[in-house]
Enzyme design. Sequence first.
Site, mmCIF file in Angstrom:
data_model
loop_
_atom_site.group_PDB
_atom_site.id
_atom_site.type_symbol
_atom_site.label_atom_id
_atom_site.label_comp_id
_atom_site.label_asym_id
_atom_site.label_seq_id
_atom_site.Cartn_x
_atom_site.Cartn_y
_atom_site.Cartn_z
ATOM 1 N N HIS A 141 0.834 -1.210 0.000
ATOM 2 C CA HIS A 141 0.000 0.000 0.000
ATOM 3 C C HIS A 141 0.865 1.254 0.000
ATOM 4 O O HIS A 141 1.635 1.493 0.929
ATOM 5 C CB HIS A 141 -0.899 -0.002 1.236
ATOM 6 N N ASP A 151 0.329 5.508 -1.167
ATOM 7 C CA ASP A 151 -0.650 6.503 -1.605
ATOM 8 C C ASP A 151 -0.065 7.601 -2.487
ATOM 9 O O ASP A 151 -0.622 8.699 -2.560
ATOM 10 C CB ASP A 151 -1.312 7.148 -0.377
ATOM 11 N N GLU A 200 -9.010 1.347 -2.504
ATOM 12 C CA GLU A 200 -9.182 1.520 -1.058
ATOM 13 C C GLU A 200 -10.560 2.105 -0.778
ATOM 14 O O GLU A 200 -10.752 3.310 -0.831
ATOM 15 C CB GLU A 200 -8.095 2.424 -0.479
ATOM 16 N N HIS A 260 -13.423 1.891 3.951
ATOM 17 C CA HIS A 260 -12.358 2.749 4.470
ATOM 18 C C HIS A 260 -12.799 3.147 5.869
ATOM 19 O O HIS A 260 -13.151 2.296 6.687
ATOM 20 C CB HIS A 260 -12.085 3.933 3.540
ATOM 21 N N HIS A 270 -8.995 -1.822 7.420
ATOM 22 C CA HIS A 270 -10.050 -0.830 7.677
ATOM 23 C C HIS A 270 -11.387 -1.426 8.086
ATOM 24 O O HIS A 270 -12.264 -0.676 8.521
ATOM 25 C CB HIS A 270 -10.280 0.095 6.471
ATOM 26 N N HIS A 330 -2.544 -3.198 4.593
ATOM 27 C CA HIS A 330 -1.779 -2.294 5.473
ATOM 28 C C HIS A 330 -2.440 -2.246 6.846
ATOM 29 O O HIS A 330 -3.216 -1.362 7.155
ATOM 30 C CB HIS A 330 -1.642 -0.898 4.859
ATOM 31 N N ASP A 368 2.072 2.122 3.770
ATOM 32 C CA ASP A 368 1.184 3.298 3.761
ATOM 33 C C ASP A 368 1.973 4.596 3.594
ATOM 34 O O ASP A 368 1.578 5.653 4.087
ATOM 35 C CB ASP A 368 0.319 3.367 5.020
#
Length: 425
Positions: A48, A50, A155, A182, A223, A244, A352
Amino acid sequence: MIRTALLAAVSLAVLTGPALAQAQARGDAAGQERVLQILRRTPLIDGHNDLPWALRQSFGNDPYRVDLATNLEATTRLHTDIPRLRAGGVGAQFWSVYVPASLEPVEAAKATFEQIDTVKRIASAYPSVFEIATTADDIVRIHKAGRIASLIGMEGGYSIDDSLGLLREFYDSGARYMTLTHSKTTTWADSATDAPKWGGLSPFGEQVVKEMNRIGMMVDLSHVSEETMTDAIRVSTAPVIFSHSSARAVTGHPRNVPDAVLRQMPANGGIVMVTFVPGFISEAVRASGAARGAEMTRLTALNPGDPDAVKAGMEAFNAANPAPKATLDDVVAHIQHVRDVAGIDHVGLGGDFDGVDSLPEGVESVEAYPRILAELMRRGWSEADIRKISGENLLRTMRAVEAAATAQRGERPSLAQLPNDGAPE
């Protein structure tokens, strides 16, 4: 042998100050070089990152607005660029196509497709470095060619707008996992950080998982609530992933994976990819953040319509309560716990990076992986163990998901729909 060991111990004991620091640095460098040698043969696969969202937020969604071919540590807040990916030995990266849970589902779907386009444009901008991958075999081939395999992970299940047809379109566009929720509970699955509506998955949510199995999209349980984790593992005919997440027994954040779920990983065949988010890996950081949140709530209630008073109160609170720091040792503690409970075959890495404002000391960017893995080896992990956590575990899981889809190739696409009555009140 005993005399040699005693002499070595005495030699180390007399090293103090700069000499000891230099000896430790040489040991660290040797350990990291040993790790990098392993990663030349086994792709390090991170679950993961971003960067696509960071480009959207700060650089007009344009990979050419920032030169990823240079080290950007001193000039941007980015955690990711090509020199640091290379220094970190990264062989494959799941780029997160994140969009906020606050978006309406149709807008979330649009923004997710735009994020997928961003990933493909990053790969096109640096074709000698990145190549899009959609299978485990792609990852191996691209890594052997000296490039970084670029995969797409969605995500937030709200992006499918309650449509299995849209789910299939995302898969056809390259998405190879989807995080079911999420931060907010969806119309078919409970989030770890929102009020539950379903006690896990709704009946339609179960159909989402089954259709993901049929098409070969990995079910990502980062999540989601513990009940959703359990429901998804029960329903899924393929291994699940946590792209993650960390261990709740070590840091009591609801985003983390409880031991009861970790113990289900061997039978399921899935993988927990440990994340580096400070509030998820350090109990001190988590508690500090919770205290700051409570103080913000208190001050806001005491000072309605007076944001200056709230700001001043928070500044005073923060000055009196400095935030603690997470460390590389905290990361290692979570990795070790997942291994201890789930087993060496069920642990991976999901940093992350570029999805958080702060990172642990010693884990400041994507170049940190050799430091983490060298520390594991210093604590007794073998080269075979390092190959597993780096990439072999994820490759095995991904191949199992692909095989499950192949076994269902003759089945028709699901036409299941969300009931009109929606979620219970």
